[in-house]
Design a protein around this motif. Sequence first.
Motif, PDB file in Angstrom:
ATOM      1  N   GLY A 170       0.218  -1.203  -0.273  1.00 31.85           N
ATOM      2  CA  GLY A 170      -0.263  -0.254  -0.015  1.00 31.85           C
ATOM      3  C   GLY A 170       0.721   1.585  -0.117  1.00 31.85           C
ATOM      4  N   ASP A 171       1.049   2.181   0.871  1.00 35.26           N
ATOM      5  CA  ASP A 171       1.063   3.541   0.809  1.00 35.26           C
ATOM      6  C   ASP A 171       1.994   3.445   2.647  1.00 35.26           C
ATOM      7  OD1 ASP A 171      -0.294   4.249  -1.008  1.00 35.26           O
ATOM      8  OD2 ASP A 171      -1.055   6.170   0.196  1.00 35.26           O
ATOM      9  N   THR A 172       2.896   2.255   2.440  1.00 40.33           N
ATOM     10  CA  THR A 172       3.975   2.015   3.613  1.00 40.33           C
ATOM     11  C   THR A 172       5.038   2.536   3.204  1.00 40.33           C
ATOM     12  OG1 THR A 172       1.491   1.045   4.789  1.00 40.33           O
ATOM     13  CG2 THR A 172       4.321   0.833   6.090  1.00 40.33           C
ATOM     14  N   LEU A 173       4.852   2.015   2.319  1.00 36.65           N
ATOM     15  CA  LEU A 173       6.585   2.801   1.377  1.00 36.65           C
ATOM     16  C   LEU A 173       6.243   2.990  -0.118  1.00 36.65           C
ATOM     17  CD1 LEU A 173       8.750  -0.441   2.801  1.00 36.65           C
ATOM     18  CD2 LEU A 173       9.451   1.975   3.650  1.00 36.65           C
ATOM     19  N   PHE A 174       7.585   3.515  -0.027  1.00 27.89           N
ATOM     20  CA  PHE A 174       6.978   3.200  -2.068  1.00 27.89           C
ATOM     21  C   PHE A 174       9.213   3.247  -1.975  1.00 27.89           C
ATOM     22  CE2 PHE A 174       5.273   8.266  -1.290  1.00 27.89           C
ATOM     23  CZ  PHE A 174       3.660   7.222  -1.725  1.00 27.89           C
ATOM     24  N   MET A 175       9.051   3.320  -3.823  1.00 28.40           N
ATOM     25  CA  MET A 175      10.051   2.525  -4.191  1.00 28.40           C
ATOM     26  C   MET A 175      11.290   3.039  -3.065  1.00 28.40           C
ATOM     27  SD  MET A 175       9.801   0.078  -6.425  1.00 28.40           S
ATOM     28  CE  MET A 175      11.125   0.005  -7.076  1.00 28.40           C
ATOM     29  N   PRO A 176      12.422   2.770  -3.171  1.00 29.64           N
ATOM     30  CA  PRO A 176      14.248   2.910  -2.094  1.00 29.64           C
ATOM     31  C   PRO A 176      13.808   4.555  -2.983  1.00 29.64           C
ATOM     32  CG  PRO A 176      14.466   1.277  -2.720  1.00 29.64           C
ATOM     33  CD  PRO A 176      12.707   1.056  -3.440  1.00 29.64           C
ATOM     34  N   ASP A 177      13.865   4.990  -3.890  1.00 28.95           N
ATOM     35  CA  ASP A 177      14.383   6.432  -4.505  1.00 28.95           C
ATOM     36  C   ASP A 177      13.167   7.377  -3.689  1.00 28.95           C
ATOM     37  OD1 ASP A 177      12.594   5.893  -6.204  1.00 28.95           O
ATOM     38  OD2 ASP A 177      14.070   6.616  -7.879  1.00 28.95           O
ATOM     39  N   ILE A 236      15.779   5.946   1.058  1.00 26.49           N
ATOM     40  CA  ILE A 236      16.186   7.386   1.168  1.00 26.49           C
ATOM     41  C   ILE A 236      15.298   7.792   2.608  1.00 26.49           C
ATOM     42  CG2 ILE A 236      16.470   7.823  -1.519  1.00 26.49           C
ATOM     43  CD1 ILE A 236      13.868   9.623  -1.159  1.00 26.49           C
ATOM     44  N   HIS A 237      14.597   7.504   3.140  1.00 28.37           N
ATOM     45  CA  HIS A 237      13.674   7.291   4.297  1.00 28.37           C
ATOM     46  C   HIS A 237      14.159   6.883   5.274  1.00 28.37           C
ATOM     47  CE1 HIS A 237      10.620  10.077   1.844  1.00 28.37           C
ATOM     48  NE2 HIS A 237      11.698  11.173   1.780  1.00 28.37           N
ATOM     49  N   VAL A 238      14.629   5.597   5.360  1.00 33.50           N
ATOM     50  CA  VAL A 238      13.892   4.752   6.558  1.00 33.50           C
ATOM     51  C   VAL A 238      15.200   3.988   6.045  1.00 33.50           C
ATOM     52  CG1 VAL A 238      12.092   5.110   7.118  1.00 33.50           C
ATOM     53  CG2 VAL A 238      12.767   3.065   5.744  1.00 33.50           C
ATOM     54  N   GLY A 239      16.273   3.659   4.685  1.00 38.98           N
ATOM     55  CA  GLY A 239      17.171   2.618   5.351  1.00 38.98           C
ATOM     56  C   GLY A 239      18.627   3.042   5.452  1.00 38.98           C
ATOM     57  N   GLY A 240      19.369   2.358   5.714  1.00 41.25           N
ATOM     58  CA  GLY A 240      21.353   2.768   6.372  1.00 41.25           C
ATOM     59  C   GLY A 240      20.605   2.619   7.225  1.00 41.25           C
ATOM     60  N   GLY A 241      20.053   2.297   8.372  1.00 40.23           N
ATOM     61  CA  GLY A 241      20.038   2.247   9.676  1.00 40.23           C
ATOM     62  C   GLY A 241      19.101   4.183  10.219  1.00 40.23           C
ATOM     63  N   LYS A 242      18.781   4.683   9.101  1.00 36.63           N
ATOM     64  CA  LYS A 242      18.249   5.493   9.929  1.00 36.63           C
ATOM     65  C   LYS A 242      17.336   5.774  10.944  1.00 36.63           C
ATOM     66  CE  LYS A 242      18.203   8.273   5.567  1.00 36.63           C
ATOM     67  NZ  LYS A 242      19.076   7.910   4.530  1.00 36.63           N
ATOM     68  N   THR A 243      17.421   6.122  12.046  1.00 42.20           N
ATOM     69  CA  THR A 243      16.827   6.105  13.784  1.00 42.20           C
ATOM     70  C   THR A 243      15.436   7.061  12.917  1.00 42.20           C
ATOM     71  OG1 THR A 243      17.105   8.700  14.024  1.00 42.20           O
ATOM     72  CG2 THR A 243      19.294   6.963  14.367  1.00 42.20           C
ATOM     73  N   LYS A 244      14.595   6.283  14.498  1.00 46.10           N
ATOM     74  CA  LYS A 244      13.342   6.817  14.984  1.00 46.10           C
ATOM     75  C   LYS A 244      12.647   8.431  14.362  1.00 46.10           C
ATOM     76  CE  LYS A 244       8.903   5.646  16.592  1.00 46.10           C
ATOM     77  NZ  LYS A 244       8.605   5.089  18.039  1.00 46.10           N
ATOM     78  N   GLU A 245      13.915   8.856  15.518  1.00 43.86           N
ATOM     79  CA  GLU A 245      13.488  10.571  15.142  1.00 43.86           C
ATOM     80  C   GLU A 245      14.302  11.138  14.586  1.00 43.86           C
ATOM     81  OE1 GLU A 245      15.461   7.662  17.161  1.00 43.86           O
ATOM     82  OE2 GLU A 245      14.503   8.211  19.224  1.00 43.86           O
ATOM     83  N   ASP A 246      15.293  10.680  12.999  1.00 49.64           N
ATOM     84  CA  ASP A 246      15.394  11.328  11.964  1.00 49.64           C
ATOM     85  C   ASP A 246      14.219  11.123  11.093  1.00 49.64           C
ATOM     86  OD1 ASP A 246      18.031  12.052  13.211  1.00 49.64           O
ATOM     87  OD2 ASP A 246      19.020  10.268  12.363  1.00 49.64           O
ATOM     88  N   PHE A 247      13.192   9.862  10.802  1.00 46.30           N
ATOM     89  CA  PHE A 247      13.031   9.966  10.263  1.00 46.30           C
ATOM     90  C   PHE A 247      11.074  10.842  10.807  1.00 46.30           C
ATOM     91  CE2 PHE A 247       8.133   7.834   9.270  1.00 46.30           C
ATOM     92  CZ  PHE A 247       8.790   7.457   8.293  1.00 46.30           C
ATOM     93  N   VAL A 248      10.900  11.137  12.373  1.00 44.19           N
ATOM     94  CA  VAL A 248      10.151  11.741  12.658  1.00 44.19           C
ATOM     95  C   VAL A 248       9.976  13.485  11.983  1.00 44.19           C
ATOM     96  CG1 VAL A 248       8.408  12.542  14.287  1.00 44.19           C
ATOM     97  CG2 VAL A 248       9.306   9.820  14.266  1.00 44.19           C
TER      98      VAL A 248
END
Length: 294
Positions: A170-177, A236-248
């Motif tokens: 669904g809309d939970t994730l898009f393509m990596p880019d 680009i939003h959650v990959g490579g170990g990005k943190t929850k705080e950074d994402f929010v």
Amino acid sequence: MCAYPSNLTVKPDVKAFFDPATNTISYVVRDPDSDACAVVDSVMDIDYAAGRITSTHADEIIAYIVENKLKLEWQIETHVHADHLSAAPYIQEKLGGKIAIGENITVVQDTFGKVFNEGTEFQRDGSQFDLLLRDGDTYTIGTMSAFAMHTPGHTPACMVHVIGDAAFVGDTLFMPDGGSARADFPGGSAAELYDSIQKVLSLPDETRLFICHDYGPNGRDIAWETTVAEEKAHNIHVGGGKTKEDFVRFRTERDATLDMPKLIIPSLQVNMRAGEVPCDDEGNPVLKVPVNKL
């Protein structure tokens, strides 16, 4: 590995249908060992300015199912879409197939029932759908076993459907880019969306992920299939170990700059009714446009 059941030895046949008007990808998911199939996130066409609803996109899906002599068992809605109308009742009239959505559709119905002043005649119990799914619920498509993961954040009712080695996100994730979807709709939450994405990324790395929307960022061709491994490494939003705080922080700041989807008003009214267009007291199809008080 997540705690949900999975069977990567089953590889459903997946046929994608791209709707350029809404950048939506619908899917026919076929059991390779029978004639059974499911449709995921179908689209009904609308010319909003003209008040005209047509079925060109849905008819392509119907034609594919008929030409391949398939039996439609399920019509899956990953969530109440705010950017396109569902074709589920139209397809059901032609081919059957039970319409299923997450049980938190009742939360969406309650919220937008008030926004559109629907009154007591509008049922807010999800009864417009044939099945309401809870987190971890299973169902079958022919010989294939499928299960639903509750993935709130974009909306309260979002579900990811895992069918063999394929997950329809669904809309939970898009393509990596493309990153992730917005989380600022009523009932949305960037923190919940991050947690939901982590649930999806806990599936086996080789799980195929099928995306509901793609916009061809940076001019690339439209795409809709990736894998858990690719998302974990490159999203680009959650990959490579990005943190929850950074994402929010990122998601909240970005969402504040976004316009509302152009079809949000008709889409919500129709989709919270399982794809049925609301009618006035005389039975004529009609859509409401809430406006601010001057």
